[in-house]
Design an enzyme around this catalytic site. Structure first.
Site, mmCIF file in Angstrom:
data_model
loop_
_atom_site.group_PDB
_atom_site.id
_atom_site.type_symbol
_atom_site.label_atom_id
_atom_site.label_comp_id
_atom_site.label_asym_id
_atom_site.label_seq_id
_atom_site.Cartn_x
_atom_site.Cartn_y
_atom_site.Cartn_z
ATOM 1 N N HIS A 35 0.834 -1.202 0.000
ATOM 2 C CA HIS A 35 0.000 0.000 0.000
ATOM 3 C C HIS A 35 0.875 1.263 0.000
ATOM 4 O O HIS A 35 0.690 2.156 -0.830
ATOM 5 C CB HIS A 35 -0.901 -0.034 1.235
ATOM 6 C CG HIS A 35 -1.839 1.130 1.357
ATOM 7 N ND1 HIS A 35 -3.139 1.075 0.908
ATOM 8 C CD2 HIS A 35 -1.672 2.372 1.862
ATOM 9 C CE1 HIS A 35 -3.729 2.236 1.133
ATOM 10 N NE2 HIS A 35 -2.859 3.043 1.720
ATOM 11 N N GLU A 36 1.816 1.318 0.912
ATOM 12 C CA GLU A 36 2.668 2.509 1.005
ATOM 13 C C GLU A 36 3.577 2.636 -0.215
ATOM 14 O O GLU A 36 3.908 3.749 -0.638
ATOM 15 C CB GLU A 36 3.474 2.510 2.306
ATOM 16 C CG GLU A 36 2.619 2.558 3.581
ATOM 17 C CD GLU A 36 1.611 3.705 3.616
ATOM 18 O OE1 GLU A 36 1.852 4.744 2.978
ATOM 19 O OE2 GLU A 36 0.545 3.539 4.263
ATOM 20 N N HIS A 49 1.689 4.626 -2.798
ATOM 21 C CA HIS A 49 1.774 6.072 -2.581
ATOM 22 C C HIS A 49 3.138 6.617 -3.028
ATOM 23 O O HIS A 49 3.226 7.595 -3.762
ATOM 24 C CB HIS A 49 1.581 6.403 -1.096
ATOM 25 C CG HIS A 49 0.147 6.341 -0.614
ATOM 26 N ND1 HIS A 49 -0.844 7.104 -1.173
ATOM 27 C CD2 HIS A 49 -0.443 5.619 0.374
ATOM 28 C CE1 HIS A 49 -2.002 6.866 -0.539
ATOM 29 N NE2 HIS A 49 -1.783 5.958 0.397
ATOM 30 N N GLU A 74 -4.842 7.831 -3.151
ATOM 31 C CA GLU A 74 -5.318 6.563 -2.597
ATOM 32 C C GLU A 74 -5.585 5.545 -3.715
ATOM 33 O O GLU A 74 -5.462 4.338 -3.502
ATOM 34 C CB GLU A 74 -6.582 6.811 -1.763
ATOM 35 C CG GLU A 74 -6.933 5.698 -0.803
ATOM 36 C CD GLU A 74 -5.965 5.554 0.378
ATOM 37 O OE1 GLU A 74 -5.132 6.440 0.617
ATOM 38 O OE2 GLU A 74 -6.045 4.497 1.056
#
Lengths: 510, 510
Positions: free
Chosen positions: A271-272, A275, A301
């Site tokens: 997830h990170e 980003h 997101e």
């Protein structure tokens, strides 16, 4: 005439240069503050807080003063009445927006909100600890009032919740967001019910056991290696609440490790990565202006969720990644890729906690918060009514009723920060992720085989070309339209989950 | 009358508050830049440089503009004509000094020096690599000219070298520094000669061998624990060039580890502890003004050298610390405290490199640089003459002649940064360290027994009380006078080295 025109061009160029210089300054101050915040979360000694708070407050007020200075307003007006190149016009548009918002709210109100929120945070924490909503209620009420007043300064004629929403998502209409969330609720509730009725039990214990922190960290580095993270412009550290931050020259990832949650550390790292990978795709030469900055929360997101869910929770990803994970954790030898895939995609309709939710029920958690905070800000709901309305909605949408407020309306930190209007961007991000992923597959063919081979370059290339490289050049609806050929729609997300979970849980009607 | 007085007091208080607010802002911007520089040296990814350079440049120009704004000048004038409390007057004095210097130098010249230095650094590096002074000479010449011009703007009637020296050491006269350095040269040359003639051979191989980096790091943490470093307000990391930086709330140490230099990592860690420990002793409530900032380079260096040399290179320290070191490195089992003490205090009069010098010859390296840069800036020496004069002085003072300029006048980075006047503060720091240590012993008795027991609290308490807690409240000569009862003098340093090395090398006349 020709000479006059040349002189006028030269003076416009001067004005723009002067303007850009100012914008770069503001951006550099903001990026410096970003490093100070990273430092505070990741490496700062415990007792560094008093000095750090003053440093951040100084940088924030310098940035505010630079942005709201008369000179900024004059430059904006001058530039708006001249013929600008498209990129310059985009920079002017973005700065104008921030300028108008920041100049319309009195500084005393901003400071009062900030002070109230500082004070609210420990009250919320205590209330959650003691399961005592009353302890937090008066502060929450004050924050609601102050944020309503804030919205009123920005636009007295607008729906105050729409004004607050635009702080996080400036270019997507609140109506669009409402429409999307309503569709999610309407279609996910029956899908989750069907899963609940299904006789299929997914494999749950692929990641059962205890996993050493250092080995988990090594595996997190393997994940990032595998996805193509650029270590020359990034780093991995641990933080209690994982986040990523930085610029295209230096976009850092944090994650966390819990002994009994290997899967969680892998998905959180992916997830990170999403980003940070967006940030790294912003153009180098745009650094310092909106052309080199990411679009807003929903688009950001969409990038984290595309990688976390469409890639990281896919069957081919686990076919690719399980052998890598086995090298760090030989105990995974007997686990099959299908079992890891199932473990990564279980639906728990009895879960009360948003941050522990799966890919489906998550959005009902968001819908509930969205509806409640919207009604609070509009004055259609009293703070005192929040706990009951919260619990009713959980019962209604998810079929489960919280027994405490600690596990109910006190679970999230956001409102104690005065953040109303933020939550929905999480769901909009998921929706956009599915839409972008479908568009990329429509352009380049299904990615499954490439993911199985650990080849992520083409997918990332598509994202670079269609999303990342544009920075804030286009407003969000135009960016989405150009990348996918249509406006924001929940269609692709709903197709994706219907197909994936219909298959996993053997649902006839999906 | 009474009312008038009260009103006037209130308005003075307002003026001072306004002034202090401005000073705090400048300080916060500077401390933010400090964090960005720490980050750059310790954790920043390789390719982060372009963005970091812009962030630092923005912070630096914001700080300059805040300091040199007309408003600062007006506030200073107003405050200087009113009755201030002592502490307020000290803040005004320090800001006035910076204000006068920064407003007297045209910004274009500051930028030209900065650009020339940026350009000089790679040229110096290349010249050193190729042992080719000619490659660096034109840039060095330009830097000398520019810094002379800079000094001329600050005070056209003063010796330009004295003006530059005051950038690093504002309150010690250049004459005092010259007197001290001359005495060091006069007395150390014969002492080193006597050592050279001595038949005593010190034990050299206490730290021979290869030492694992991780174990060295654990030992560095033991050193810091033992000296009483406050981990709640600090941390230890590695950096290619060890340094310490921060504020009283967060003062960090860096060090480096080389497999074959365990002693070097220990002494370097103690040295940086001394700096950080000074910072940590600054008063919390002075944060943001000169009252909470360290005095200048010589005083800072006195703290690092007091701990490194008077404590860390003492016999009782090794009696205390060797058992601790043995727990990390069992191979030290057969080494005696006396052998480690001797290894830490060998004098090498044939060493050409300043940063590898021992406690005695070090100062002759400094004297040589001091004499050369002083003559360069005063125009008494041409850049082209530097290599030969350098080599002559090495032969004259140290009895050894460099065979290359790489090991001669090109060895140090400082001049490539445009730093002329810096070197002498290292020696002044050693001299002051000895003077402070003697004063502390005169107040509290000999420290040997306490050091042997690992009790450093009383020594540190004395330093806190007599040096650290005062921040910049007193000018340096007053601070020294109050702490030691006399002005800066080389007496104590010379007594200390005569006694220590006379004993080690069994010199009859010492």
């Amino acid at each position: 005439m020709a000479t006059d025109q040349a002189q006028s061009d030269a003076s416009e160029a001067d004005t723009y240069d002067q303007f850009e210089e100012r914008v770069r300054r503001i951006s550099n101050v903001g990026n410096a503050a970003g490093i100070l915040r990273w430092d505070q979360e990741v490496v700062m000694p415990d007792e560094g807080t008093p000095a750090r708070a003053q440093q951040l407050s100084t940088l924030s007020s310098i940035s505010h003063e630079l942005l709201t200075a008369d000179e900024t307003g004059e430059l904006l007006e001058e530039l708006e009445s001249t013929d600008l190149e498209d990129e310059q016009a985009a920079v002017v548009r973005e700065v104008r927006r921030r300028y108008d918002r920041e100049t319309s709210v009195p500084q005393e109100l901003v400071e009062e909100i900030s002070a109230t929120a500082s004070n609210a945070h420990p009250k919320w924490k205590q209330a959650k600890e003691d399961d005592d909503f009353e302890h937090f209620a008066p502060t929450l009420e004050k924050l609601v009032d102050l944020k309503r007043e804030y919205a009123n300064h920005i636009d007295p004629d607008a729906d105050p919740y729409a004004v607050l929403f635009a702080d996080y998502e400036p270019y997507i209409d609140l109506e669009t967001a409402e429409r999307v969330l309503e569709r999610l609720r309407e279609e996910l509730v029956p899908l989750i019910d069907a899963i609940d009725d299904s006789d299929v039990a997914l494999a749950t214990d692929a990641f059962a056991g205890e996993f050493d922190d250092d080995d988990q960290e090594a595996l997190a580095r393997d994940v990032l290696d595998s996805l193509g993270y650029d270590w020359d412009r990034g780093r991995l550290d641990t933080a209690p609440h994982p986040f990523s931050s930085g610029t295209q020259f230096d976009a850092r990832v944090t994650t966390r490790f819990e002994e009994d949650d290997l899967l969680g550390s892998i998905t959180s790292t992916i997830h990170e990565f999403g980003h940070a990978n967006y940030t790294l795709g912003l153009p180098d030469d745009g650094y310092g202006t909106p052309l080199g900055e990411a679009r807003d929360l929903s688009v950001h997101e969409s990038q984290s969720r595309l990688w976390e869910n469409h890639v990281g929770r896919s069957r081919p990803f686990w076919e690719h990644f399980l052998p890598i994970a086995r090298e760090r954790f030989p105990e995974l030898e007997d686990v099959t890729p299908e079992e890891t895939y199932e473990a990564a995609n279980q639906v728990h309709d009895d879960n009360l906690i948003r941050v522990e939710a799966d890919e489906l029920t998550y959005h009902l958690h968001i819908v509930i918060r969205f509806e409640i905070e919207r009604d609070l800000i509009r004055g259609d709901l009293e703070v005192s009514e929040v706990p009951e309305v919260w619990n009713d909605k959980y019962e209604d949408y998810l079929g489960v009723r919280p027994e405490t407020d600690a596990a109910g309306c006190l679970q999230d930190i956001h409102w104690s920060h005065g953040d109303f209007g933020y939550f929905s961007t999480y769901s909009l991000g998921s929706v956009l992720a599915a839409q972008l992923y479908a568009a990329a597959e429509s352009d380049l063919g299904e990615f499954d085989d490439r993911i199985r081979e650990g080849e992520f370059g083409e997918l990332n290339g598509w994202l670079r070309e269609n999303v990342h490289q544009h920075g804030k050049r286009y407003v969000t609806p135009d960016l989405i339209e150009q990348a996918t050929g249509e406006g924001l729609t929940a269609d692709y997300f709903l197709e994706y989950v219907a197909s994936k979970y219909g298959d996993l849980y053997e649902l006839k009607e999906y």
